[in-house]
Design a protein around this motif. Structure first.
Motif, mmCIF file in Angstrom:
data_model
loop_
_atom_site.group_PDB
_atom_site.id
_atom_site.type_symbol
_atom_site.label_atom_id
_atom_site.label_comp_id
_atom_site.label_asym_id
_atom_site.label_seq_id
_atom_site.Cartn_x
_atom_site.Cartn_y
_atom_site.Cartn_z
ATOM 1 N N SER A 1 0.838 -1.195 0.000
ATOM 2 C CA SER A 1 0.000 0.000 0.000
ATOM 3 C C SER A 1 0.876 1.250 0.000
ATOM 4 O O SER A 1 1.992 1.244 0.513
ATOM 5 N N ALA A 2 0.355 2.309 -0.596
ATOM 6 C CA ALA A 2 1.066 3.594 -0.650
ATOM 7 C C ALA A 2 0.666 4.417 0.565
ATOM 8 O O ALA A 2 -0.514 4.679 0.787
ATOM 9 N N TRP A 3 1.665 4.814 1.355
ATOM 10 C CA TRP A 3 1.418 5.566 2.579
ATOM 11 C C TRP A 3 1.721 7.039 2.388
ATOM 12 O O TRP A 3 2.648 7.417 1.668
ATOM 13 N N ILE A 4 0.942 7.850 3.073
ATOM 14 C CA ILE A 4 1.132 9.294 3.128
ATOM 15 C C ILE A 4 1.460 9.625 4.582
ATOM 16 O O ILE A 4 0.777 9.150 5.495
ATOM 17 N N GLY A 5 2.486 10.427 4.820
ATOM 18 C CA GLY A 5 2.853 10.770 6.187
ATOM 19 C C GLY A 5 3.455 12.151 6.285
ATOM 20 O O GLY A 5 3.909 12.721 5.296
ATOM 21 N N GLY A 6 3.452 12.680 7.487
ATOM 22 C CA GLY A 6 4.130 13.942 7.751
ATOM 23 C C GLY A 6 3.615 15.119 6.949
ATOM 24 O O GLY A 6 4.376 16.028 6.628
ATOM 25 N N LEU A 7 2.336 15.137 6.631
ATOM 26 C CA LEU A 7 1.783 16.231 5.831
ATOM 27 C C LEU A 7 1.723 17.502 6.667
ATOM 28 O O LEU A 7 1.075 17.549 7.714
ATOM 29 N N VAL A 8 2.423 18.523 6.201
ATOM 30 C CA VAL A 8 2.456 19.821 6.870
ATOM 31 C C VAL A 8 2.222 20.907 5.822
ATOM 32 O O VAL A 8 2.884 20.923 4.787
ATOM 33 N N VAL A 9 1.270 21.781 6.094
ATOM 34 C CA VAL A 9 1.057 22.968 5.261
ATOM 35 C C VAL A 9 1.361 24.169 6.133
ATOM 36 O O VAL A 9 0.867 24.271 7.262
ATOM 37 N N ASP A 10 2.184 25.067 5.627
ATOM 38 C CA ASP A 10 2.566 26.252 6.384
ATOM 39 C C ASP A 10 1.324 27.024 6.817
ATOM 40 O O ASP A 10 0.350 27.154 6.070
ATOM 41 N N ARG A 11 1.383 27.542 8.032
ATOM 42 C CA ARG A 11 0.227 28.233 8.606
ATOM 43 C C ARG A 11 -0.285 29.364 7.716
ATOM 44 O O ARG A 11 -1.485 29.627 7.667
ATOM 45 N N ALA A 12 0.600 30.032 6.999
ATOM 46 C CA ALA A 12 0.182 31.142 6.135
ATOM 47 C C ALA A 12 -0.559 30.655 4.881
ATOM 48 O O ALA A 12 -1.206 31.448 4.208
ATOM 49 N N SER A 13 -0.471 29.360 4.591
ATOM 50 C CA SER A 13 -1.091 28.819 3.384
ATOM 51 C C SER A 13 -2.244 27.867 3.676
ATOM 52 O O SER A 13 -2.768 27.236 2.758
ATOM 53 N N GLN A 14 -2.647 27.763 4.927
ATOM 54 C CA GLN A 14 -3.719 26.843 5.287
ATOM 55 C C GLN A 14 -5.083 27.393 4.908
ATOM 56 O O GLN A 14 -5.246 28.566 4.622
ATOM 57 N N ARG A 15 -6.059 26.465 4.888
ATOM 58 C CA ARG A 15 -7.466 26.786 4.606
ATOM 59 C C ARG A 15 -7.685 27.186 3.152
ATOM 60 O O ARG A 15 -8.601 27.936 2.841
ATOM 61 N N ARG A 16 -6.839 26.673 2.259
ATOM 62 C CA ARG A 16 -6.971 26.975 0.828
ATOM 63 C C ARG A 16 -7.113 25.714 -0.016
ATOM 64 O O ARG A 16 -7.010 25.777 -1.231
ATOM 65 N N GLY A 17 -7.255 24.560 0.628
ATOM 66 C CA GLY A 17 -7.397 23.319 -0.116
ATOM 67 C C GLY A 17 -6.083 22.662 -0.484
ATOM 68 O O GLY A 17 -6.058 21.689 -1.246
ATOM 69 N N ILE A 18 -4.983 23.165 0.058
ATOM 70 C CA ILE A 18 -3.662 22.628 -0.306
ATOM 71 C C ILE A 18 -3.475 21.226 0.258
ATOM 72 O O ILE A 18 -3.028 20.323 -0.461
ATOM 73 N N GLY A 19 -3.819 21.006 1.514
ATOM 74 C CA GLY A 19 -3.682 19.675 2.099
ATOM 75 C C GLY A 19 -4.485 18.649 1.317
ATOM 76 O O GLY A 19 -3.996 17.562 1.000
ATOM 77 N N ARG A 20 -5.713 18.987 0.992
ATOM 78 C CA ARG A 20 -6.564 18.075 0.212
ATOM 79 C C ARG A 20 -5.967 17.829 -1.163
ATOM 80 O O ARG A 20 -5.981 16.698 -1.669
ATOM 81 N N ALA A 21 -5.418 18.867 -1.790
ATOM 82 C CA ALA A 21 -4.807 18.696 -3.111
ATOM 83 C C ALA A 21 -3.613 17.744 -3.037
ATOM 84 O O ALA A 21 -3.425 16.901 -3.925
ATOM 85 N N VAL A 22 -2.815 17.849 -1.980
ATOM 86 C CA VAL A 22 -1.667 16.952 -1.803
ATOM 87 C C VAL A 22 -2.151 15.510 -1.673
ATOM 88 O O VAL A 22 -1.623 14.598 -2.319
ATOM 89 N N ILE A 23 -3.160 15.308 -0.849
ATOM 90 C CA ILE A 23 -3.710 13.964 -0.673
ATOM 91 C C ILE A 23 -4.218 13.427 -2.010
ATOM 92 O O ILE A 23 -3.925 12.289 -2.393
ATOM 93 N N ASP A 24 -4.963 14.240 -2.734
ATOM 94 C CA ASP A 24 -5.505 13.801 -4.021
ATOM 95 C C ASP A 24 -4.391 13.449 -5.012
ATOM 96 O O ASP A 24 -4.498 12.460 -5.740
#
Length: 149
Positions: free
Chosen positions: A76-99
Protein backbone atom coordinates in the motif's frame (compact mmCIF):
# COMPACT_ATOMS: atom_id res chain seq x y z
CA UNK A 1 -11.20 22.71 -3.19
CA UNK A 2 -9.78 26.12 -2.61
CA UNK A 3 -8.46 28.47 -5.23
CA UNK A 4 -4.86 27.32 -4.79
CA UNK A 5 -5.49 23.58 -5.24
CA UNK A 6 -5.05 23.56 -9.02
CA UNK A 7 -1.68 25.29 -8.65
CA UNK A 8 -0.24 22.65 -6.32
CA UNK A 9 2.60 20.37 -7.33
CA UNK A 10 4.86 17.95 -5.52
CA UNK A 11 8.61 18.25 -6.06
CA UNK A 12 11.73 16.40 -5.00
CA UNK A 13 13.82 18.20 -2.41
CA UNK A 14 16.89 20.14 -3.41
CA UNK A 15 18.95 22.17 -0.90
CA UNK A 16 16.80 25.29 -1.26
CA UNK A 17 13.50 23.40 -0.98
CA UNK A 18 14.85 21.46 1.99
CA UNK A 19 15.65 24.72 3.82
CA UNK A 20 12.21 26.09 2.95
CA UNK A 21 10.53 22.94 4.27
CA UNK A 22 12.48 23.14 7.53
CA UNK A 23 11.25 26.74 7.94
CA UNK A 24 7.56 25.77 7.67
CA UNK A 25 5.41 26.70 10.66
CA UNK A 26 2.09 25.31 11.85
CA UNK A 27 -0.50 26.91 14.09
CA UNK A 28 -0.11 26.60 17.87
CA UNK A 29 -3.06 24.15 17.91
CA UNK A 30 -1.27 21.85 15.44
CA UNK A 31 2.11 21.69 17.17
CA UNK A 32 1.14 18.67 19.26
CA UNK A 33 0.09 16.71 16.18
CA UNK A 34 3.08 17.17 13.88
CA UNK A 35 6.77 16.59 14.37
CA UNK A 36 9.35 19.16 13.28
CA UNK A 37 10.30 18.72 9.62
CA UNK A 38 13.89 17.65 10.53
CA UNK A 39 12.35 14.65 12.32
CA UNK A 40 10.49 13.62 9.16
CA UNK A 41 13.62 14.17 7.07
CA UNK A 42 15.52 11.92 9.46
CA UNK A 43 12.94 9.16 8.94
CA UNK A 44 13.37 9.52 5.19
CA UNK A 45 17.16 9.32 5.46
CA UNK A 46 17.29 6.16 7.61
CA UNK A 47 18.87 3.22 5.85
CA UNK A 48 16.21 1.10 4.18
CA UNK A 49 13.43 3.59 4.92
CA UNK A 50 10.45 3.41 2.55
CA UNK A 51 9.72 7.12 3.15
CA UNK A 52 10.54 9.72 0.49
CA UNK A 53 10.21 13.46 1.16
CA UNK A 54 8.46 15.90 -1.14
CA UNK A 55 8.07 19.66 -1.08
CA UNK A 56 4.58 20.99 -1.68
CA UNK A 57 4.74 23.89 -4.11
CA UNK A 58 2.15 26.52 -4.99
CA UNK A 59 3.15 28.64 -7.96
CA UNK A 60 6.72 27.42 -7.47
CA UNK A 61 7.01 28.43 -3.80
CA UNK A 62 7.29 25.90 -0.98
CA UNK A 63 4.09 25.93 1.09
CA UNK A 64 4.28 22.47 2.62
CA UNK A 65 5.94 19.12 3.12
CA UNK A 66 4.83 15.50 2.85
CA UNK A 67 6.37 12.04 2.91
CA UNK A 68 5.23 9.10 0.83
CA UNK A 69 6.29 5.49 0.68
CA UNK A 70 5.23 1.95 -0.08
CA UNK A 71 4.69 -0.52 2.75
CA UNK A 72 6.56 -3.67 1.76
CA UNK A 73 4.19 -5.77 3.91
CA UNK A 74 1.08 -5.10 1.82
CA UNK A 75 2.24 -2.89 -1.09
CA UNK A 76 0.00 0.00 0.00
CA UNK A 77 1.07 3.59 -0.65
CA UNK A 78 1.42 5.57 2.58
CA UNK A 79 1.13 9.29 3.13
CA UNK A 80 2.85 10.77 6.19
CA UNK A 81 4.13 13.94 7.75
CA UNK A 82 1.78 16.23 5.83
CA UNK A 83 2.46 19.82 6.87
CA UNK A 84 1.06 22.97 5.26
CA UNK A 85 2.57 26.25 6.38
CA UNK A 86 0.23 28.23 8.61
CA UNK A 87 0.18 31.14 6.13
CA UNK A 88 -1.09 28.82 3.38
CA UNK A 89 -3.72 26.84 5.29
CA UNK A 90 -7.47 26.79 4.61
CA UNK A 91 -6.97 26.98 0.83
CA UNK A 92 -7.40 23.32 -0.12
CA UNK A 93 -3.66 22.63 -0.31
CA UNK A 94 -3.68 19.68 2.10
CA UNK A 95 -6.56 18.07 0.21
CA UNK A 96 -4.81 18.70 -3.11
CA UNK A 97 -1.67 16.95 -1.80
CA UNK A 98 -3.71 13.96 -0.67
CA UNK A 99 -5.50 13.80 -4.02
CA UNK A 100 -2.21 13.95 -5.93
CA UNK A 101 -0.65 11.16 -3.88
CA UNK A 102 -3.78 9.00 -4.07
CA UNK A 103 -3.81 9.47 -7.86
CA UNK A 104 -0.16 8.35 -8.02
CA UNK A 105 -0.94 5.28 -5.93
CA UNK A 106 -4.01 4.42 -7.98
CA UNK A 107 -2.01 4.72 -11.21
CA UNK A 108 0.43 2.19 -9.71
CA UNK A 109 -2.40 -0.14 -8.72
CA UNK A 110 -1.99 0.53 -5.00
CA UNK A 111 -4.41 1.41 -2.26
CA UNK A 112 -3.55 4.37 -0.03
CA UNK A 113 -3.04 4.54 3.74
CA UNK A 114 -2.14 7.05 6.41
CA UNK A 115 -2.30 7.45 10.17
CA UNK A 116 -3.09 10.26 12.58
CA UNK A 117 -3.59 10.91 16.26
CA UNK A 118 -7.21 10.27 17.32
CA UNK A 119 -7.44 13.73 18.92
CA UNK A 120 -6.60 15.41 15.61
CA UNK A 121 -10.20 15.93 14.53
CA UNK A 122 -9.25 18.34 11.74
CA UNK A 123 -7.02 15.71 10.09
CA UNK A 124 -9.64 13.03 10.62
CA UNK A 125 -12.27 15.14 8.85
CA UNK A 126 -9.91 16.03 6.00
CA UNK A 127 -8.96 12.40 5.42
CA UNK A 128 -12.57 11.21 5.64
CA UNK A 129 -13.59 13.77 2.98
CA UNK A 130 -10.76 12.39 0.81
CA UNK A 131 -12.25 8.89 1.04
CA UNK A 132 -10.17 7.39 3.87
CA UNK A 133 -11.81 5.15 6.47
CA UNK A 134 -10.43 4.04 9.81
CA UNK A 135 -9.68 0.32 9.78
CA UNK A 136 -9.26 -0.51 13.47
CA UNK A 137 -5.51 -0.81 12.91
CA UNK A 138 -3.14 1.29 14.97
CA UNK A 139 0.38 2.48 14.30
CA UNK A 140 1.91 3.33 17.65
CA UNK A 141 -0.53 5.83 19.17
CA UNK A 142 -2.13 6.72 15.84
CA UNK A 143 -5.17 5.27 14.08
CA UNK A 144 -4.76 3.96 10.55
CA UNK A 145 -7.12 4.95 7.76
CA UNK A 146 -7.11 3.44 4.30
CA UNK A 147 -8.58 4.30 0.95
CA UNK A 148 -9.08 1.33 -1.35
CA UNK A 149 -8.38 1.45 -5.07
Amino acid sequence: MGADASRIELAELNPERRRSCIALEVTPEQVRFVAPIPHYLGLCEESGSPWRPLAVLCDGSVVGFVMHGVDPADDSAWIGGLVVDRASQRRGIGRAVIDLLVARATAQGRSSALSYEPANVVAKALYAKAGFSETGEVDGDEVVARRPL
